[in-house]
Design a protein around this motif. Structure first.
Motif, short mmCIF file in Angstrom:
data_model
loop_
_atom_site.label_atom_id
_atom_site.label_comp_id
_atom_site.label_asym_id
_atom_site.label_seq_id
_atom_site.Cartn_x
_atom_site.Cartn_y
_atom_site.Cartn_z
N VAL A 16 0.85 -1.19 0.00
CA VAL A 16 0.00 0.00 0.00
C VAL A 16 0.89 1.24 0.00
O VAL A 16 0.74 2.13 -0.83
CB VAL A 16 -0.93 0.03 1.24
CG1 VAL A 16 -1.71 1.35 1.29
CG2 VAL A 16 -1.88 -1.15 1.22
N ILE A 17 1.81 1.27 0.95
CA ILE A 17 2.60 2.48 1.16
C ILE A 17 3.31 2.94 -0.11
O ILE A 17 3.15 4.09 -0.54
CB ILE A 17 3.66 2.27 2.28
CG1 ILE A 17 2.97 1.95 3.60
CG2 ILE A 17 4.56 3.50 2.43
CD1 ILE A 17 2.09 3.03 4.14
N LYS A 18 4.06 2.04 -0.71
CA LYS A 18 4.90 2.48 -1.84
C LYS A 18 4.09 3.07 -3.00
O LYS A 18 4.28 4.22 -3.38
CB LYS A 18 5.81 1.34 -2.30
CG LYS A 18 7.25 1.54 -1.83
CD LYS A 18 8.16 0.49 -2.39
CE LYS A 18 8.79 0.96 -3.68
NZ LYS A 18 9.65 -0.09 -4.26
N PRO A 19 3.17 2.26 -3.54
CA PRO A 19 2.45 2.81 -4.71
C PRO A 19 1.50 3.95 -4.37
O PRO A 19 1.39 4.92 -5.13
CB PRO A 19 1.67 1.60 -5.25
CG PRO A 19 1.61 0.62 -4.12
CD PRO A 19 2.82 0.87 -3.27
N VAL A 20 0.83 3.86 -3.23
CA VAL A 20 -0.18 4.89 -2.94
C VAL A 20 0.49 6.21 -2.56
O VAL A 20 0.00 7.29 -2.89
CB VAL A 20 -1.19 4.42 -1.87
CG1 VAL A 20 -2.23 5.49 -1.60
CG2 VAL A 20 -1.87 3.12 -2.31
N LYS A 21 1.63 6.10 -1.90
CA LYS A 21 2.36 7.33 -1.59
C LYS A 21 2.76 8.06 -2.88
O LYS A 21 2.58 9.26 -3.03
CB LYS A 21 3.61 7.00 -0.76
CG LYS A 21 4.38 8.22 -0.34
CD LYS A 21 5.32 7.96 0.83
CE LYS A 21 6.39 6.96 0.49
NZ LYS A 21 7.33 6.75 1.60
N LYS A 22 3.24 7.28 -3.82
CA LYS A 22 3.63 7.89 -5.10
C LYS A 22 2.40 8.51 -5.79
O LYS A 22 2.47 9.62 -6.32
CB LYS A 22 4.29 6.84 -6.00
CG LYS A 22 4.76 7.43 -7.30
CD LYS A 22 5.62 6.49 -8.10
CE LYS A 22 6.20 7.15 -9.36
NZ LYS A 22 5.23 7.87 -10.18
N MET A 23 1.31 7.77 -5.71
CA MET A 23 0.07 8.28 -6.31
C MET A 23 -0.31 9.63 -5.68
O MET A 23 -0.68 10.58 -6.38
CB MET A 23 -1.06 7.26 -6.11
CG MET A 23 -2.42 7.78 -6.49
SD MET A 23 -3.74 6.58 -6.18
CE MET A 23 -4.22 7.04 -4.53
N MET A 24 -0.20 9.71 -4.36
CA MET A 24 -0.56 10.96 -3.69
C MET A 24 0.37 12.09 -4.12
O MET A 24 -0.08 13.20 -4.44
CB MET A 24 -0.49 10.78 -2.16
CG MET A 24 -1.60 9.88 -1.63
SD MET A 24 -1.33 9.39 0.09
CE MET A 24 -1.76 10.89 0.97
N ILE A 25 1.65 11.80 -4.10
CA ILE A 25 2.62 12.84 -4.44
C ILE A 25 2.39 13.34 -5.88
O ILE A 25 2.42 14.53 -6.15
CB ILE A 25 4.06 12.30 -4.26
CG1 ILE A 25 4.33 12.01 -2.77
CG2 ILE A 25 5.10 13.25 -4.83
CD1 ILE A 25 4.27 13.21 -1.86
N ASP A 26 2.13 12.42 -6.79
CA ASP A 26 1.94 12.81 -8.19
C ASP A 26 0.59 13.49 -8.44
O ASP A 26 0.41 14.15 -9.48
CB ASP A 26 2.05 11.58 -9.11
CG ASP A 26 3.46 11.00 -9.10
OD1 ASP A 26 4.39 11.68 -8.61
OD2 ASP A 26 3.64 9.85 -9.57
#
Ligand code: GCW
Length: 717
Positions: free
Chosen positions: A511-521
């Motif tokens: 969850v953390i890795k992809p969703v964090k990137k999604m949020m940042i982008d």
């Protein structure tokens, strides 16, 4: 039980559990399921010793117990004195025993009044963890931070934290009206149930205070800046007092908006002239009346002579006269005046982006000590991207506070997933160069650039009475992130996203890795599909929902999108360089130089500062027209990618929140295409060029997009 009843019951139970998750924000206290960590936590937290007995300390104790119970399954025993090893001790400096106090002496030297210490110590040869601060609210902040350590699955061995907020006023601005509508609010109605106050205390008031305290927010302006004087009548002040009583143990002060004409509207005077003796007296008495009820009342927030609000200029006076008169009224009680610099006038033919600076900069040094000027992050109005406001750094003798907008007036309401801390960080990191390199906006805001004593950050709240508080589950991250940045304007938005995700959803790396990137982008995505390359203010009229670059018929020129993009056969963009309105001259020489030259102006701000031809060559070799179209397409593609990322999290997220976000992303995708198609079809009339390869063809006509009407879009009064 029949099978059907069983199924129904099961559905109801799981439904309410899920709905509660939405409601619980970042305070989920999910069970820790890493066995090694659980045993570490249990070994170090064999009991809690609570020193002190204020309401605040009781809240801290309750919070710890709930956290330990939910995360670790331990019903912590509360000890009254420290005999055992490996316990947690909480209490403010004055409640600590002499030995511990001594042990923490240097740590206390590092923190301010609201700062906290979390430290592993050895006391009488026994290992303990201590959470302390100079008062109980600081201890409460420490407790929430300690719980966050567990929530984010970090070790509690060898803790050594001393952390203080870098700003004094960390405050939400509610644009809530007394009839419970919320101006630019997209999460339901106002939390404040004025009709039932003061006798009915909704549990939500308590939960609201708790959530804010958990991120260090210490103030709330309850009412809209487009103010109603009635809030200052005894009938309403009694209600305000009830809310203040609820918020106080959580360290949250109440503030109100002051309608400048209140002395006439509710005080029977025939003027509100700030130099009139009766008016001055009226405000003094009003302040005394409020402080009698609410001794820790924070002060007033004022929108004056802006968008039709009354103000000192109605009497030939200026902002300084108005602010200082109110400042005198609250000064005896320690109150502050937050005076907004969001001004622009229909009588001023100047570039709107220049007006706040032109009006306020000359007042530098003229305001009373307890006045802080509240400046929006950019010179226009909370657009998806704006260069930092030129007032930051330009008023060395005046405390300036930042105003961010958490509610997504111009960024897709509560429908679009946009992680705003990324935007906030971009502004805070901007270098004003006012005192040479490194004079960032953050340093203006935290007072270190000019040694201001009074400092603050305000966020226009995105909170309403929706079950999940903010309408979009991910909009909770914007409330959270605002609080974290108000505490520390130097925090990285990735760190904030990481914390929030772990506390709100899951610690699972998938969850953390992809969703964090999604949020940042997500922030750049919204810029791309709404206003790429420095475009701004091209949304539809009034409600500000959806694209309206064609709008040109509004009475005030600067309300029309055509005023901002200036698209014509020759090109597009607002020339604010020396050749144009010379708005660039409001920045320091270094910044001015950078923005003024089309070659050095960052491309992300290109059309904010320059009018360039459709064939202008971008850094990547594309023509402006092609580059613009490709940016719009990129925004749409980014949302499609967000959808992909989210789909993959299904097995880690409760079904209710998973489904909510999935549906919302689908709408966001549709609306991103709507923005792309409507804007490109409109601008194409001027560029006269084909869409480049890679940009999808619109499926509707420009006429169709122009015909769309949204008479009941929320938040529009
Ligand atoms: O952006 C504009 C909003 C108004 C708001 C105003 C302000 C409260 O559209 O709704 O009024 O800014 O910040 O005062």
């Amino acid at each position: 039980m029949t099978a059907l009843r069983f199924v129904l019951l099961f559905f109801l139970i799981s439904f309410s559990a899920s709905a509660q998750k939405d409601y619980k924000l970042w305070l989920q206290y999910n069970e820790v399921n890493n066995a090694v960590l659980v045993s570490e936590y249990r070994n170090n937290l064999k009991g809690i010793t609570v020193l002190g007995n204020s309401e605040t300390i009781k809240i801290a104790e309750k919070e710890l117990k709930a956290g330990f119970q939910d995360m670790l399954g331990i019903a912590s025993e509360i000890k009254s004195d420290i005999k055992e090893e490996n316990t947690l001790i909480i209490g403010s400096q004055s409640n600590l025993n002499a030995e511990i106090k001594k042990e923490l002496q240097s740590d206390f030297g590092k923190i301010n009044e609201e700062g906290f210490i979390i430290k592993s110590i050895s006391f009488k040869n026994k290992k303990q963890i201590i959470i302390s601060g100079k008062n109980d609210v600081a201890v409460l902040y420490g407790v929430f931070n300690f719980l966050r350590i567990l929530q984010t699955n970090k070790s509690v061995k060898n803790l050594n934290i001393a952390d203080s907020p870098k700003t004094n006023i960390r405050i939400l601005n509610h644009w809530d009206n007394l009839d419970r509508t919320v101006e630019r609010g997209y999460a339901g109605f106002s939390l404040w149930n004025w009709q039932k106050l003061p006798d009915f205390i909704d549990q939500r008031y308590i939960d609201y205070a708790r959530a804010n305290a958990s991120i260090g927010i210490n103030g709330t302006v309850l009412t809209n800046v487009n103010a109603n004087a009635l809030i200052l009548t005894p009938q309403y002040l009694e209600k305000v007092e009830a809310l203040a009583n609820v918020f106080r143990p959580y360290g949250i002060k109440v503030y109100l908006t002051a309608r400048f004409s209140a002395p006439m509207e509710i005080g029977n005077l025939n003027t509100a002239d700030p130099k009139d003796a009766q008016v001055i007296n009226w405000w003094k008495n009003k302040a005394a009346e409020i402080y009698k009820r609410i001794p820790d009342f924070g002060g007033f927030l004022v929108k004056a002579n802006s968008e039709g609000q009354p103000g000192p200029q109605n009497y030939g006076r200026d902002h300084v006269d108005g602010a200082n008169m109110l400042a005198d009224a609250v000064a005896p009680f320690g109150g502050v005046i937050m005076w907004r610099a969001f001004v622009y006038s229909e009588h001023d033919a100047n570039d709107r982006a220049k007006q706040a600076y032109a009006e306020f900069q000359p007042y530098d040094g003229k305001f009373k000590e307890n006045v802080i000027v509240q400046v929006k992050n950019g010179a226009i109005d909370f657009q998806p991207r704006e260069p930092f406001h030129p007032l930051f750094g330009a008023m060395p003798k005046t405390p300036l506070m930042m105003e961010f907008q958490i509610t997504q007036e111009y960024l897709g309401f509560s429908t679009h997933l946009v992680f705003l801390p990324k935007l906030f960080q971009e502004v805070l990191e901007s270098d004003t160069y006012q005192k040479g390199k490194g004079s960032t906006v953050a340093k203006v805001v935290d007072g270190t650039l000019y040694q201001n004593k009074l400092t603050g950050i305000a966020g226009v709240a995105n909170i309403g009475n929706d079950l999940n508080w903010t309408g979009h589950p991910f909009a909770q991250a914007n409330w959270y992130g605002f609080g974290r940045l108000a505490w520390n304007p130097y925090l990285d938005s990735e760190t904030i996203a990481d914390e929030w995700l772990r506390c709100t959803f899951s610690n699972h790396e998938n969850v953390i890795k992809p969703v964090k990137k999604m949020m940042i982008d997500s922030r750049e995505a919204v810029v791309n599909y709404m206003t790429p390359l420095g475009l701004h203010h091209i949304m539809d009229t009034g409600h500000h929902y959806g694209p309206g670059p064609w709008v040109s018929n509004l009475s005030r020129p600067e309300w029309n999108p055509t005023y901002y993009h200036k698209a014509d056969k020759n090109g597009i963009g607002f020339d604010r360089s020396k050749k144009g309105t010379n708005a660039t001259a409001q920045y320091s020489a270094e910044v001015e130089k950078l923005f003024d030259n089309v070659e050095t102006c960052p491309e992300k701000d290109l059309l904010w500062f320059h009018h360039v031809s459709w064939d202008y060559k971008l850094k990547n070799g594309q023509t402006l027209w092609n580059g613009l179209a490709l940016k719009y397409q990129e925004g749409v593609n980014q949302v499609a990618e967000m959808q992909n990322v989210w789909k993959k999290t299904e097995k880690y997220i409760d079904s209710e929140r998973f489904n909510e976000v999935e549906m919302l992303l689908e709408i966001q995708y549709k609306e991103a295409k709507w923005w792309r198609d409507a804007c490109l079809l409109y601008f194409q009339q001027f560029s006269g060029k084909e869409l480049p390869k890679g940009v999808e063809k619109p499926t509707q006509t420009l006429e169709y997009f122009k015909s769309l009407k949204f008479p009941f879009a929320p938040g529009n009064g």
